[in-house]
Design an enzyme around this catalytic site. Sequence first.
Site, PDB file in Angstrom:
ATOM      1  N   GLN A 133       0.715  -1.317  -0.012  1.00  0.00           N
ATOM      2  CA  GLN A 133       0.000   0.185  -0.120  1.00  0.00           C
ATOM      3  C   GLN A 133       0.878   1.052  -0.003  1.00  0.00           C
ATOM      4  O   GLN A 133       1.610   1.598   0.931  1.00  0.00           O
ATOM      5  CB  GLN A 133      -0.784   0.020   1.429  1.00  0.00           C
ATOM      6  CG  GLN A 133      -1.352   1.244   1.505  1.00  0.00           C
ATOM      7  CD  GLN A 133      -2.309   1.385   2.819  1.00  0.00           C
ATOM      8  OE1 GLN A 133      -3.221   0.745   3.047  1.00  0.00           O
ATOM      9  NE2 GLN A 133      -1.737   2.198   3.677  1.00  0.00           N
ATOM     10  N   TYR A 135       0.744   4.803   0.542  1.00  0.00           N
ATOM     11  CA  TYR A 135       0.016   6.023   1.065  1.00  0.00           C
ATOM     12  C   TYR A 135       0.858   7.167   1.326  1.00  0.00           C
ATOM     13  O   TYR A 135       0.986   8.219   0.869  1.00  0.00           O
ATOM     14  CB  TYR A 135      -1.042   5.699   1.948  1.00  0.00           C
ATOM     15  CG  TYR A 135      -2.307   4.949   1.695  1.00  0.00           C
ATOM     16  CD1 TYR A 135      -2.661   4.623   0.489  1.00  0.00           C
ATOM     17  CD2 TYR A 135      -3.362   4.679   2.524  1.00  0.00           C
ATOM     18  CE1 TYR A 135      -3.791   4.205  -0.061  1.00  0.00           C
ATOM     19  CE2 TYR A 135      -4.864   4.416   2.220  1.00  0.00           C
ATOM     20  CZ  TYR A 135      -4.872   3.672   0.731  1.00  0.00           C
ATOM     21  OH  TYR A 135      -6.121   3.420   0.355  1.00  0.00           O
ATOM     22  N   SER A 136       1.383   6.787   2.527  1.00  0.00           N
ATOM     23  CA  SER A 136       2.327   7.721   3.271  1.00  0.00           C
ATOM     24  C   SER A 136       3.356   8.240   2.235  1.00  0.00           C
ATOM     25  O   SER A 136       4.048   7.536   1.539  1.00  0.00           O
ATOM     26  CB  SER A 136       2.989   7.362   4.536  1.00  0.00           C
ATOM     27  OG  SER A 136       1.994   7.140   5.569  1.00  0.00           O
ATOM     28  N   GLU A 251     -13.627  -3.843   9.914  1.00  0.00           N
ATOM     29  CA  GLU A 251     -12.087  -4.435  10.296  1.00  0.00           C
ATOM     30  C   GLU A 251     -11.354  -3.383  11.239  1.00  0.00           C
ATOM     31  O   GLU A 251     -10.369  -3.560  11.769  1.00  0.00           O
ATOM     32  CB  GLU A 251     -11.494  -5.065   9.035  1.00  0.00           C
ATOM     33  CG  GLU A 251     -10.953  -3.567   8.200  1.00  0.00           C
ATOM     34  CD  GLU A 251     -12.049  -3.310   7.074  1.00  0.00           C
ATOM     35  OE1 GLU A 251     -11.733  -2.460   6.050  1.00  0.00           O
ATOM     36  OE2 GLU A 251     -13.337  -3.604   7.497  1.00  0.00           O
TER      37      GLU A 251
END
Lengths: 390, 390, 385, 385
Positions: A133, A135-136, A251
């Site tokens: 992932q 993102y940051s 979740e």
Amino acid sequence: MTEFTYGVPQEQDWNALGDDEFRKIIRTEFETNYPQELRFLPHRPPFAMVADWWKRMSARGWIAPFWPAEYGGMGLAARKALIYHEEVERWGITRFQDHGIQMVGPVLIQWGTEEQRRRYLPSILNCENIWCQGYSEPGSGSDLASLQTKAVLDGDDFVINGQKIWTTMAHDASHIFILVRTDPNVKKQEGISFVLADMDQPGITVRPIPDMSGYAEFCEVFFDDARTPQDNLVGELNKGWTVAKSLLGFERIFIGSPKLPEYALEVLETVASARGVLDDPVFRDKYVRLQLDVEHLGASYKHFADIVARGETLGADVSMLKVWATEAFQKAADLIIETAGPLGAMKGSTRMGNVDVNVLAPFYKARPATIYGGSNEIQRNILSKAVLGL
Amino acid sequence: MTEFTYGVPQEQDWNALGDDEFRKIIRTEFETNYPQELRFLPHRPPFAMVADWWKRMSARGWIAPFWPAEYGGMGLAARKALIYHEEVERWGITRFQDHGIQMVGPVLIQWGTEEQRRRYLPSILNCENIWCQGYSEPGSGSDLASLQTKAVLDGDDFVINGQKIWTTMAHDASHIFILVRTDPNVKKQEGISFVLADMDQPGITVRPIPDMSGYAEFCEVFFDDARTPQDNLVGELNKGWTVAKSLLGFERIFIGSPKLPEYALEVLETVASARGVLDDPVFRDKYVRLQLDVEHLGASYKHFADIVARGETLGADVSMLKVWATEAFQKAADLIIETAGPLGAMKGSTRMGNVDVNVLAPFYKARPATIYGGSNEIQRNILSKAVLGL
Amino acid sequence: MTDADTLRMLTEAAAAAAPFDAKRVRGWRDKAPGFDRAQWTVMAEQGWLSILVPEDLGGLGLELDAATAIAQVLGYAAAPEPFVAAGIVAPQLLASCPAGETRDTVLADVISGTKVACIAHLNPSGELAFGSTAVRARKTASGYSLNGEYRFVPVPDADAFIAPVVLDRAEQGGKPDLCQAELLWIDAGLNGIEVERETTADGSAHGWIRLTNVEVPAAAQLAAGDIWPIFDAASDYGTIGNCAELLGNMERCLELTLEFLKTRSQFGQQIGKFQVLQHRAVDLWMNKEVARHALTASVATVMAPDVPAAARAQATSSAKARIGQTALHLGNDAIQLHGAIGFTDEYDLALYVNRAIAIAPYLGNAAEHLKRYGELKQRRMEVST
Amino acid sequence: MTDADTLRMLTEAAAAAAPFDAKRVRGWRDKAPGFDRAQWTVMAEQGWLSILVPEDLGGLGLELDAATAIAQVLGYAAAPEPFVAAGIVAPQLLASCPAGETRDTVLADVISGTKVACIAHLNPSGELAFGSTAVRARKTASGYSLNGEYRFVPVPDADAFIAPVVLDRAEQGGKPDLCQAELLWIDAGLNGIEVERETTADGSAHGWIRLTNVEVPAAAQLAAGDIWPIFDAASDYGTIGNCAELLGNMERCLELTLEFLKTRSQFGQQIGKFQVLQHRAVDLWMNKEVARHALTASVATVMAPDVPAAARAQATSSAKARIGQTALHLGNDAIQLHGAIGFTDEYDLALYVNRAIAIAPYLGNAAEHLKRYGELKQRRMEVST
């Protein structure tokens, strides 16, 4: 409903089973087939280490418990999903590619095109593709929406330039989903898109970042004219923020599970026993306080789990679980060090009386827990605004 | 140097004495003459209750230890002033009219006219006038400079309208010094003046505010066309903020003295002894932690006292003493309640074993300590800005 | 478990019948009996005083979660009425005693509100009198003669006290037989009873009861032999009720604080916009929520059918260790977040904080229950291994 | 007390001779001997290894505050050199031993940096070996024969260990006489010594030393009889030195954090403008300051002329109880204030936090010293009443 067949067909309609019966089936599978040596790993393992297990899960059709059955998942309703997760935690099953299972799958099922689902879901289900992932970024940690990585259309491709950071297990992944800025001229949340990309290309470079315990679970990912076909845009152009936010489903409860603090309490008890202070009143006072913190985390977790089990939607207040769980985890980890005396300095597994204990493992696991997944400061900001109305 | 004579002449040049000799003189006076029943009073007493003692101090010329000798004070230099204060605390001498002695005197000596000094200082020194401080207002607590009480010139008088609150012992005072807004059209700090007023007039009404322990140490003071002669302006018109700020001298150290937490530890020990837990390891662990907090407050206090004794100026970092002292005091007060068991509910003096203990007195004294005198939040803001540069 | 609709109805009815009334609360401070007998009658009429009493004994026959719902509302209203001591513990204990003329009569009086009764059991140091010599009972021709003292009795002006006594045994040379105790109904009006009122933080009082040659009739015996199982069960129910009252107290303290943060301005902005105060408020809220969930879990354990005494005790102490501490901390921080106004007597917060201080030690404060929880947990773990 | 000018000069010289060098610090991790012998020689040349040793024994003859000034600078530089263990404790202990050929020779070697030595005294569970049977010594014709193990030895690659041993006494049937101990100089190269390196958090190591029929010459005896007063004094000096090293560590952690808060931006502003982070930083600073003042006070007590052993021990434990805890908390919070970067290996903060974890337990961690402080304080109060 699609004609295309994803994964393997399910053995039965799990949701039709009684809770206890379902739990028994899951537990038997785990206890019978999950390798002992892979239980409760201190770190997220590389895929190669756990490939056999996940391929077994894949073959059985259990690899995506929460996906709908028509997309190759087990199709578990919330109540059963919680039981599945409890059993995973109870047996110490390791995490693997949760970004494919937890993120890419649900996103494509909700936002993807039929074409995208057919292209990507099968190879998640059969473990061919492993996702990470993006993102940051170095300049946008807590303030994710300020991200700067750019994607510009060039013919049929997006050309991507920029840098992601804290990308979990990127060095073990074949694919990445990223948030990219596709319109720099609008409000920061509004110019972001959600795109998928193949990691195996010259424009993408991965650099692992060892943490202070020496293990590299996170990476930097550099994009230098990396390319991905326009077809890999998920949802509309410039609507990536909405796509990313849609993943905050039930979740969210898992990050506040009592499991990690419970694990730390077990280590604490082992250490205290080896140091001969298990019956020392001062130790016991501290220990009992932590036991209560964890017991009451469990009571709070149950409150939210009941909401999930009833099929209701979680509110913003669920953030309290993450805050309480991670801070209890840290307190336990700190008390382990204190109780260990001279052994509190030891890196890795060390001999204590008759057992080998990794005294600092809970510390190294607990310390970043209040940073990752939305730092506890951010969680408190959210609670203040969304729950208290301040 | 003025020709006018203030107070009584000093017996000797105190600063010329050795520290030990000076301390002995002070201690002997206190131990010989201060009434036992007035030691360590739980609240600030009304003047009538302690009048004899203060008149004695006045007659001896000791009532204003830190004023210059030419104005009727003892003229103590910082080093001797600290010793004087230590002995006051050691013997539990009550506070009285510190606003006249601590505030009005020094302000007039620095900023007043010769005429103002002659008018007011003698009656502070001989206990005729008792002063209170009108700073806070209902709408301006932490943000003092936003005060709204107005003073408008009408002939030779200021006409004052507005309301002050948290005015300590206003119901026992004959005079008040107040910060008033004299120019509403400039930046908030710049339109404020410092004026003196006689409380004995129809325009001033005092309403005591009992606190949650039932005692009224604070008051509201209402000004309805209250009047005070223009001569009672101290310093320049609209420069009252500067006058008020000038008082932050070495006396800032006193608010962080270890005395109150030490007193709470004594009560704690009495309570623990009466409850039979003085040797209980769990109690001892908590108790020893607090003892360390207070011991190390003492070490920190000494650091700043040494600066004062060297005649140097205290920095903004001295605020840490107030924060640490008041928070240690509260922790001790909370532990007293916990240790007292069923006696933790009792108001006022109550029987514990062979002694009478006011179990909640430290709690009621400690709780507001983090609010008054600049709340601990404000202190942390100051430390962050002035010391850490954030 | 009481169904959700019944609980909601109970809560709403309670909120309507016992709303916060600052004037009433202030009016009873420092004034005997410290609460409103008329309001007590209202509470009896609502059935609250018999909420746990089985229907065949004239009660509502509801479960513990119904009683805690009432206690929580009363805590939220800072009501001075001693519901937990006289409306949960006393009826529960009486209902657990063997049937008999006295038991039946006084239970009926207690749940009708005609008589207010509470247990008296602690000696002047704050320990359970059992095994100490604080109160000695001697059998007489007509009943008992009592000497000694009970302290920390939560309703000093009660009509009667339900008290455990240990009998002096002639065959042991007048020494008490520590293994045998009886539970007596002691009418407060008997000769030789002197009650000293000790004022507590909230302006109500505890009773210090001195008994000098008090002649109690034989019929006053409620139970004999091993009275401790029913005594402990009633105490645990009372502790849970006390937790619920403290929870209601906390909820109102937090509400007052949030309202204040949203209305008070300093430095040109609502103080609730200062991040430090926001996070502090979040921590108060979070701790209150955890306390609430802890209580829910403990109530479920305690009222489970056939719960073993040790499990019941552990669940009870688990809740009280949490809530007893959280309530006091929350009160403290609520004052701090208010600033000076929060420490004044005339602002309502003080009523709540003083009330929490006054009731938090009832049947054992947080530290005492933490210790008990730890001991029970260790013992049960040893048994299970 | 060393005068302020001398202290300032020492500190400046130390900062120049031992600056922070990230590459050097990282380079020695997981690599024997874990520090730089060349740098050790530099330190010897500066006189630091003899700073407490009297001038007539070839030392600088300065006081404890001078040694702590050096330790603090080395802590600030995260230097891997074992200054406290081998530069304070060993020379101090040797200088306290009776003069003699061995003592004089090895002391000269130690302060010249030719030989690196440290004490070995803990058994594998982490307790002091005295009174345990972890190491047994038997007198032989030529000296001693040793069997057993020491663990947690801070310099595993030392040239020699200074170790207390308890002798088996023939007249007691080969049982140890627990009241008699000797202090031996054990050359690391002797046959039968096996050293296992146990890696610590900072990548340096502790030694687990197993001795099997090690023949030590009689001349290795440094002291005999009641060796504990000098041993305890040297330990207390080492504990104070360890506090100073941790203080230097904290100072740098705090500096890094403040620098980060001033440079890092999020949500369009410098993160040091967020009030929650400001107050957290203030608390770190305040705790560090209190730790500093606590150390100053303890150093003054410990180095006062003719200080009684109990007062010295109490002052030592007072400082370590504070600083041992503050250092770890400060490291934790420094990571949190940094966010993810603070937890990475490549950012310098991790070097400091791991170093603090590694050295904080040396000669007793905060909890152990808190206990010792409490016991000493209680004992002394009982004596004084």
